[in-house]
Scaffold this motif. Structure first.
Motif, short mmCIF file in Angstrom:
data_model
loop_
_atom_site.label_atom_id
_atom_site.label_comp_id
_atom_site.label_asym_id
_atom_site.label_seq_id
_atom_site.Cartn_x
_atom_site.Cartn_y
_atom_site.Cartn_z
N ASP A 63 33.34 42.09 106.81
CA ASP A 63 33.73 43.77 106.59
C ASP A 63 35.05 44.60 106.49
OD1 ASP A 63 30.94 43.99 107.74
OD2 ASP A 63 31.56 43.16 109.44
N LEU A 91 36.72 46.50 104.31
CA LEU A 91 38.05 46.70 103.56
C LEU A 91 39.08 46.00 103.77
CD1 LEU A 91 40.06 49.39 105.08
CD2 LEU A 91 39.73 48.18 107.07
N PRO A 113 38.26 51.04 99.90
CA PRO A 113 39.57 51.00 100.47
C PRO A 113 40.40 50.35 101.29
CG PRO A 113 37.19 50.32 101.83
CD PRO A 113 36.51 50.43 100.50
N GLU A 136 42.17 57.25 100.89
CA GLU A 136 41.99 58.47 101.11
C GLU A 136 40.28 57.83 101.62
OE1 GLU A 136 41.51 61.17 98.68
OE2 GLU A 136 43.55 62.11 98.89
N THR A 137 40.29 56.68 100.87
CA THR A 137 38.47 56.10 101.64
C THR A 137 38.12 55.28 102.59
OG1 THR A 137 38.89 54.25 100.34
CG2 THR A 137 37.65 56.24 98.74
N VAL A 138 39.02 55.83 102.93
CA VAL A 138 39.13 54.21 104.44
C VAL A 138 39.24 55.31 105.19
CG1 VAL A 138 40.32 53.38 105.85
CG2 VAL A 138 41.16 53.03 103.41
N THR A 139 37.70 55.14 106.33
CA THR A 139 37.43 55.89 107.50
C THR A 139 37.89 55.75 108.49
OG1 THR A 139 35.71 54.38 108.28
CG2 THR A 139 35.01 55.07 106.51
N GLU A 140 38.27 56.81 109.12
CA GLU A 140 39.19 57.15 111.12
C GLU A 140 38.12 55.06 111.40
OE1 GLU A 140 41.76 57.93 113.28
OE2 GLU A 140 41.12 59.17 111.91
N LEU A 141 36.59 54.38 111.34
CA LEU A 141 36.60 53.65 112.08
C LEU A 141 37.44 52.50 111.40
CD1 LEU A 141 34.94 51.85 114.53
CD2 LEU A 141 33.26 52.45 112.16
N GLN A 142 37.55 52.16 110.30
CA GLN A 142 38.01 50.86 109.41
C GLN A 142 39.77 51.11 110.22
OE1 GLN A 142 36.76 52.52 105.68
NE2 GLN A 142 35.52 50.72 105.40
N ARG A 143 40.42 52.57 110.58
CA ARG A 143 42.07 53.29 110.78
C ARG A 143 41.73 51.93 112.20
NH1 ARG A 143 44.48 56.97 108.38
NH2 ARG A 143 46.01 57.31 109.60
N GLU A 144 40.84 52.80 112.86
CA GLU A 144 40.96 52.19 114.31
C GLU A 144 41.33 50.54 113.95
OE1 GLU A 144 38.11 54.12 116.25
OE2 GLU A 144 38.87 55.82 116.23
#
Length: 274
Positions: A63, A91, A113, A136-144
């Protein structure tokens, strides 16, 4: 369930992050480690990590893909892995210096992303400092999820603009070398003053460690801590005045600017398509 993470190129830095994740309780079965010399993956095998010399095999299960190859090898590596990355759309986290997100995404086939991470060598001791920047395509969950990965070996901060990664390089990425140089010069000066090399080294390293811990644990600004130990007319004041006469602040600022500018230059050079 925790995301499956594949580390492509498990050298010292990626290996430290992987071990840091396991130390925090991350399930080893959700981790993959790759390296061309499979015999060098024995340490991770012993920890229960999935290991392979086949990068595509690891990506097919992932993932999140943490790619940690030498900057000069990044373009070649990503272009070879683009079909696998496009099939999975994970990601992509890069810990290579000097490669822009635009270049990373383009070489990976586009529409993926991307996060750039700039860790430093104290990460090997779980005392790292890391800067992160996300497209910009990175989600908040992926940032976490990305921050949880880098936090496993220290602390992480986010950059609002990609140029911030060059600033991080100048402060913490290359920063350990600045402190090592200061330690080196203090040891040399102690010896020149008549101290034994052993005593000069031990006192310098312990003083550096103590000063960093004092600043970290007390939360008092370094400027105030300096004032607290600088009595008017005392010995410390004479050393500080000497530093100021030699414009230490200007020297440090000029050096860090040179570091940041070189990081930007490397991005342009390494980001050009072959």
């Amino acid at each position: 369930m925790q995301p499956t993470i594949a580390f492509i190129g498990t050298g010292n830095m990626a290996g430290a992050i992987l071990e840091g994740l396991i130390a925090t309780g991350y399930p080893a079965a959700q981790l993959w480690a790759t390296r061309r010399q499979k015999e060098k993956l024995a340490t991770f095998q012993a920890l229960g990590v999935n290991t392979t010399a086949d990068n595509e095999q690891a990506i097919a299960a992932a993932d999140i893909v943490v790619i940690s190859v030498k900057p000069q090898m990044m373009q070649q590596t990503l272009k070879a892995l683009a079909p696998a990355l496009q099939s999975r759309k994970p990601l992509l986290i890069s810990v290579a210096a000097g490669i822009s997100c635009d270049s990373l995404e383009r070489w990976a086939g586009g529409d993926i992303p991307v996060i750039r991470a700039m860790p430093n060598t104290p990460s090997l001791l779980k005392l790292g400092a890391c800067g992160l920047f996300a497209t910009e395509t990175v989600t908040e969950l992926q940032r976490e999820q990305a921050q949880a990965i880098t936090d496993a070996v220290g602390i992480s901060v986010w950059c609002e603009q990609e140029q911030g990664i060059d600033q991080v390089t100048a402060v913490s990425g290359s920063g350990p070398a600045y402190f090592f140089l200061m330690m080196e010069k203090m040891i040399d000066a102690g010896i020149a003053l008549g101290m034994s090399p052993e005593n000069a080294r031990e006192l310098t390293l312990q003083t550096a460690l103590g000063a960093a811990e004092m600043a970290k644990q007390t939360g008092i600004e370094p400027a105030q801590l300096r004032k607290n130990v600088t009595s008017p007319g005392g010995t410390t004041e004479q050393a500080i005045l000497s530093f100021e006469r030699d414009e230490l602040g200007r020297v440090v600022e000029t050096a860090m600017l040179a570091c940041m500018n070189r990081a930007a230059e490397m991005s342009e050079i390494l980001g050009a398509d072959e």
